[in-house]
Design a protein around this motif. Structure first.
Motif, PDB file in Angstrom:
ATOM      1  N   PRO A   1       0.850  -1.190   0.000  1.00  0.00           N
ATOM      2  CA  PRO A   1       0.000   0.000   0.000  1.00  0.00           C
ATOM      3  C   PRO A   1       0.889   1.245   0.000  1.00  0.00           C
ATOM      4  O   PRO A   1       2.021   1.198   0.476  1.00  0.00           O
ATOM      5  N   PRO A   2       0.405   2.346  -0.537  1.00  0.00           N
ATOM      6  CA  PRO A   2       1.209   3.558  -0.500  1.00  0.00           C
ATOM      7  C   PRO A   2       1.462   3.978   0.946  1.00  0.00           C
ATOM      8  O   PRO A   2       0.600   3.785   1.807  1.00  0.00           O
ATOM      9  N   PRO A   3       2.648   4.511   1.232  1.00  0.00           N
ATOM     10  CA  PRO A   3       2.966   4.878   2.606  1.00  0.00           C
ATOM     11  C   PRO A   3       2.123   6.061   3.069  1.00  0.00           C
ATOM     12  O   PRO A   3       1.795   6.936   2.269  1.00  0.00           O
ATOM     13  N   PRO A   4       1.752   6.076   4.344  1.00  0.00           N
ATOM     14  CA  PRO A   4       0.994   7.218   4.843  1.00  0.00           C
ATOM     15  C   PRO A   4       1.876   8.461   4.802  1.00  0.00           C
ATOM     16  O   PRO A   4       3.083   8.383   4.995  1.00  0.00           O
ATOM     17  N   HIS A   5       1.262   9.587   4.534  1.00  0.00           N
ATOM     18  CA  HIS A   5       2.027  10.829   4.428  1.00  0.00           C
ATOM     19  C   HIS A   5       2.063  11.536   5.775  1.00  0.00           C
ATOM     20  O   HIS A   5       1.034  11.737   6.396  1.00  0.00           O
ATOM     21  N   HIS A   6       3.236  11.869   6.198  1.00  0.00           N
ATOM     22  CA  HIS A   6       3.480  12.615   7.432  1.00  0.00           C
ATOM     23  C   HIS A   6       2.802  11.982   8.651  1.00  0.00           C
ATOM     24  O   HIS A   6       1.827  12.492   9.179  1.00  0.00           O
ATOM     25  N   ALA A   7       3.333  10.861   9.069  1.00  0.00           N
ATOM     26  CA  ALA A   7       2.857  10.251  10.306  1.00  0.00           C
ATOM     27  C   ALA A   7       3.113  11.236  11.440  1.00  0.00           C
ATOM     28  O   ALA A   7       4.058  12.023  11.393  1.00  0.00           O
ATOM     29  N   SER A   8       2.280  11.206  12.438  1.00  0.00           N
ATOM     30  CA  SER A   8       2.448  12.172  13.530  1.00  0.00           C
ATOM     31  C   SER A   8       3.746  11.895  14.279  1.00  0.00           C
ATOM     32  O   SER A   8       4.065  10.766  14.609  1.00  0.00           O
ATOM     33  N   MET A   9       4.480  12.952  14.505  1.00  0.00           N
ATOM     34  CA  MET A   9       5.750  12.855  15.208  1.00  0.00           C
ATOM     35  C   MET A   9       5.596  13.612  16.514  1.00  0.00           C
ATOM     36  O   MET A   9       4.846  14.578  16.607  1.00  0.00           O
ATOM     37  N   ALA A  10       6.329  13.168  17.518  1.00  0.00           N
ATOM     38  CA  ALA A  10       6.266  13.837  18.816  1.00  0.00           C
ATOM     39  C   ALA A  10       6.787  15.266  18.659  1.00  0.00           C
ATOM     40  O   ALA A  10       7.779  15.493  17.967  1.00  0.00           O
ATOM     41  N   PRO A  11       6.124  16.225  19.283  1.00  0.00           N
ATOM     42  CA  PRO A  11       6.592  17.603  19.172  1.00  0.00           C
ATOM     43  C   PRO A  11       7.976  17.761  19.822  1.00  0.00           C
ATOM     44  O   PRO A  11       8.298  17.090  20.798  1.00  0.00           O
ATOM     45  N   THR A  12       8.767  18.643  19.253  1.00  0.00           N
ATOM     46  CA  THR A  12      10.110  18.904  19.744  1.00  0.00           C
ATOM     47  C   THR A  12      10.120  20.263  20.422  1.00  0.00           C
ATOM     48  O   THR A  12       9.496  21.207  19.927  1.00  0.00           O
ATOM     49  N   ALA A  13      10.836  20.372  21.528  1.00  0.00           N
ATOM     50  CA  ALA A  13      10.950  21.651  22.213  1.00  0.00           C
ATOM     51  C   ALA A  13      11.565  22.680  21.263  1.00  0.00           C
ATOM     52  O   ALA A  13      12.451  22.355  20.472  1.00  0.00           O
ATOM     53  N   VAL A  14      11.089  23.906  21.335  1.00  0.00           N
ATOM     54  CA  VAL A  14      11.526  24.948  20.413  1.00  0.00           C
ATOM     55  C   VAL A  14      13.038  25.131  20.467  1.00  0.00           C
ATOM     56  O   VAL A  14      13.690  25.284  19.440  1.00  0.00           O
ATOM     57  N   TRP A  15      13.619  25.091  21.653  1.00  0.00           N
ATOM     58  CA  TRP A  15      15.065  25.302  21.773  1.00  0.00           C
ATOM     59  C   TRP A  15      15.864  24.169  21.126  1.00  0.00           C
ATOM     60  O   TRP A  15      16.998  24.365  20.689  1.00  0.00           O
ATOM     61  N   ALA A  16      15.284  22.954  21.023  1.00  0.00           N
ATOM     62  CA  ALA A  16      15.999  21.796  20.476  1.00  0.00           C
ATOM     63  C   ALA A  16      15.825  21.647  18.964  1.00  0.00           C
ATOM     64  O   ALA A  16      16.545  20.878  18.345  1.00  0.00           O
ATOM     65  N   GLN A  17      14.902  22.394  18.379  1.00  0.00           N
ATOM     66  CA  GLN A  17      14.616  22.224  16.957  1.00  0.00           C
ATOM     67  C   GLN A  17      15.824  22.464  16.053  1.00  0.00           C
ATOM     68  O   GLN A  17      16.062  21.678  15.135  1.00  0.00           O
ATOM     69  N   PRO A  18      16.640  23.503  16.267  1.00  0.00           N
ATOM     70  CA  PRO A  18      17.817  23.674  15.398  1.00  0.00           C
ATOM     71  C   PRO A  18      18.788  22.490  15.489  1.00  0.00           C
ATOM     72  O   PRO A  18      19.355  22.068  14.483  1.00  0.00           O
ATOM     73  N   PHE A  19      18.961  21.948  16.687  1.00  0.00           N
ATOM     74  CA  PHE A  19      19.852  20.794  16.848  1.00  0.00           C
ATOM     75  C   PHE A  19      19.283  19.559  16.161  1.00  0.00           C
ATOM     76  O   PHE A  19      20.004  18.825  15.486  1.00  0.00           O
ATOM     77  N   GLN A  20      17.982  19.336  16.334  1.00  0.00           N
ATOM     78  CA  GLN A  20      17.332  18.193  15.705  1.00  0.00           C
ATOM     79  C   GLN A  20      17.361  18.318  14.176  1.00  0.00           C
ATOM     80  O   GLN A  20      17.577  17.339  13.468  1.00  0.00           O
ATOM     81  N   ARG A  21      17.149  19.540  13.670  1.00  0.00           N
ATOM     82  CA  ARG A  21      17.192  19.771  12.233  1.00  0.00           C
ATOM     83  C   ARG A  21      18.608  19.499  11.701  1.00  0.00           C
ATOM     84  O   ARG A  21      18.779  18.834  10.684  1.00  0.00           O
ATOM     85  N   HIS A  22      19.612  19.985  12.423  1.00  0.00           N
ATOM     86  CA  HIS A  22      21.006  19.757  12.033  1.00  0.00           C
ATOM     87  C   HIS A  22      21.297  18.260  11.974  1.00  0.00           C
ATOM     88  O   HIS A  22      21.875  17.764  10.998  1.00  0.00           O
ATOM     89  N   LEU A  23      20.894  17.540  12.997  1.00  0.00           N
ATOM     90  CA  LEU A  23      21.131  16.099  13.064  1.00  0.00           C
ATOM     91  C   LEU A  23      20.372  15.365  11.959  1.00  0.00           C
ATOM     92  O   LEU A  23      20.917  14.470  11.304  1.00  0.00           O
ATOM     93  N   ALA A  24      19.124  15.744  11.711  1.00  0.00           N
ATOM     94  CA  ALA A  24      18.327  15.096  10.667  1.00  0.00           C
ATOM     95  C   ALA A  24      18.955  15.319   9.293  1.00  0.00           C
ATOM     96  O   ALA A  24      19.044  14.383   8.490  1.00  0.00           O
ATOM     97  N   LEU A  25      19.406  16.526   9.013  1.00  0.00           N
ATOM     98  CA  LEU A  25      20.022  16.808   7.714  1.00  0.00           C
ATOM     99  C   LEU A  25      21.348  16.066   7.563  1.00  0.00           C
ATOM    100  O   LEU A  25      21.663  15.568   6.483  1.00  0.00           O
ATOM    101  N   LYS A  26      22.101  15.987   8.642  1.00  0.00           N
ATOM    102  CA  LYS A  26      23.375  15.256   8.599  1.00  0.00           C
ATOM    103  C   LYS A  26      23.132  13.781   8.286  1.00  0.00           C
ATOM    104  O   LYS A  26      23.801  13.188   7.435  1.00  0.00           O
ATOM    105  N   ARG A  27      22.171  13.181   8.968  1.00  0.00           N
ATOM    106  CA  ARG A  27      21.849  11.774   8.726  1.00  0.00           C
ATOM    107  C   ARG A  27      21.286  11.560   7.327  1.00  0.00           C
ATOM    108  O   ARG A  27      21.584  10.565   6.671  1.00  0.00           O
ATOM    109  N   LEU A  28      20.438  12.488   6.880  1.00  0.00           N
ATOM    110  CA  LEU A  28      19.856  12.371   5.539  1.00  0.00           C
ATOM    111  C   LEU A  28      20.937  12.472   4.469  1.00  0.00           C
ATOM    112  O   LEU A  28      20.905  11.736   3.483  1.00  0.00           O
TER     113      LEU A  28
END
Length: 180
Positions: A137-164
């Motif tokens: 079946p086609p994959p569901p689009h944008h499964a719900s993800m746990a919200p990230t604290a605003v202060w941690a978002q730049p770090f999480q984005r950096h880590l996600a882009l590095k891994r990607l």
């Protein structure tokens, strides 16, 4: 006596008839390796253009303690090596699909709210379409993800882009070999 004779004739007839044909196996749909190669190159090109909004994060190395909680990545056991791909590509494509879905969902999550990446998401959707098998079946689009604290978002984005970026490099090698 007639019912017994009829039963014997039916059994004899069943023995004389050829067995029913087995259903034809469903052929595996081969992905369009050339299109996957082009799209994976496009994904890598787009990733190279994404800049960190905070220059301090560009050279930062984040240590990760929970290695079990890493996103899907291509492992040796996924049979993405050239010899395995020539005989059976399903396990490798399954792993690539898992990772693409994960990163697509991350790009649509709150960690990218202030820095959306629609071109990356579109390219991943196109890649997902090309590696999809007809029985899945086609994959569901944008499964719900746990919200990230605003202060941690730049770090999480950096880590996600590095891994990607790391995943895209390995995936590009898989598609580059397979497109030959």
């Amino acid at each position: 006596m007639a019912p017994l004779r009829r039963l014997c004739l039916c059994l004899l007839l069943a023995l004389l008839l050829p067995p029913p044909a087995a259903p034809a196996p469903v052929p595996l749909r081969r992905p369009d390796w050339a299109a996957c190669k082009i799209l994976s190159r496009e994904l890598s090109r787009l990733l190279a253009t994404v800049k960190e909004p905070h220059s301090a994060l560009e050279g930062m190395q984040l240590l990760e303690e929970d290695l079990q909680n890493w996103p899907p990545r291509i492992r040796c056991s996924d049979a993405c090596d050239p010899l395995a791909l020539e005989t059976n590509h399903t396990r490798c494509l399954h792993r690539i699909r898992q990772a693409l879905q994960h990163y697509r969902d991350l790009l649509g999550s709150d960690i990218f709210r202030d820095q959306p990446q629609p071109q990356l998401e579109t390219t991943m959707e196109q890649l997902l379409h090309h590696v999809q098998t007809p029985l899945e079946p086609p994959p569901p689009h944008h499964a719900s993800m746990a919200p990230t604290a605003v202060w941690a978002q730049p770090f999480q984005r950096h880590l996600a882009l590095k891994r990607l970026r790391s995943f895209a490099a390995v995936m590009g090698r898989v598609f580059n070999h397979s497109a030959r």
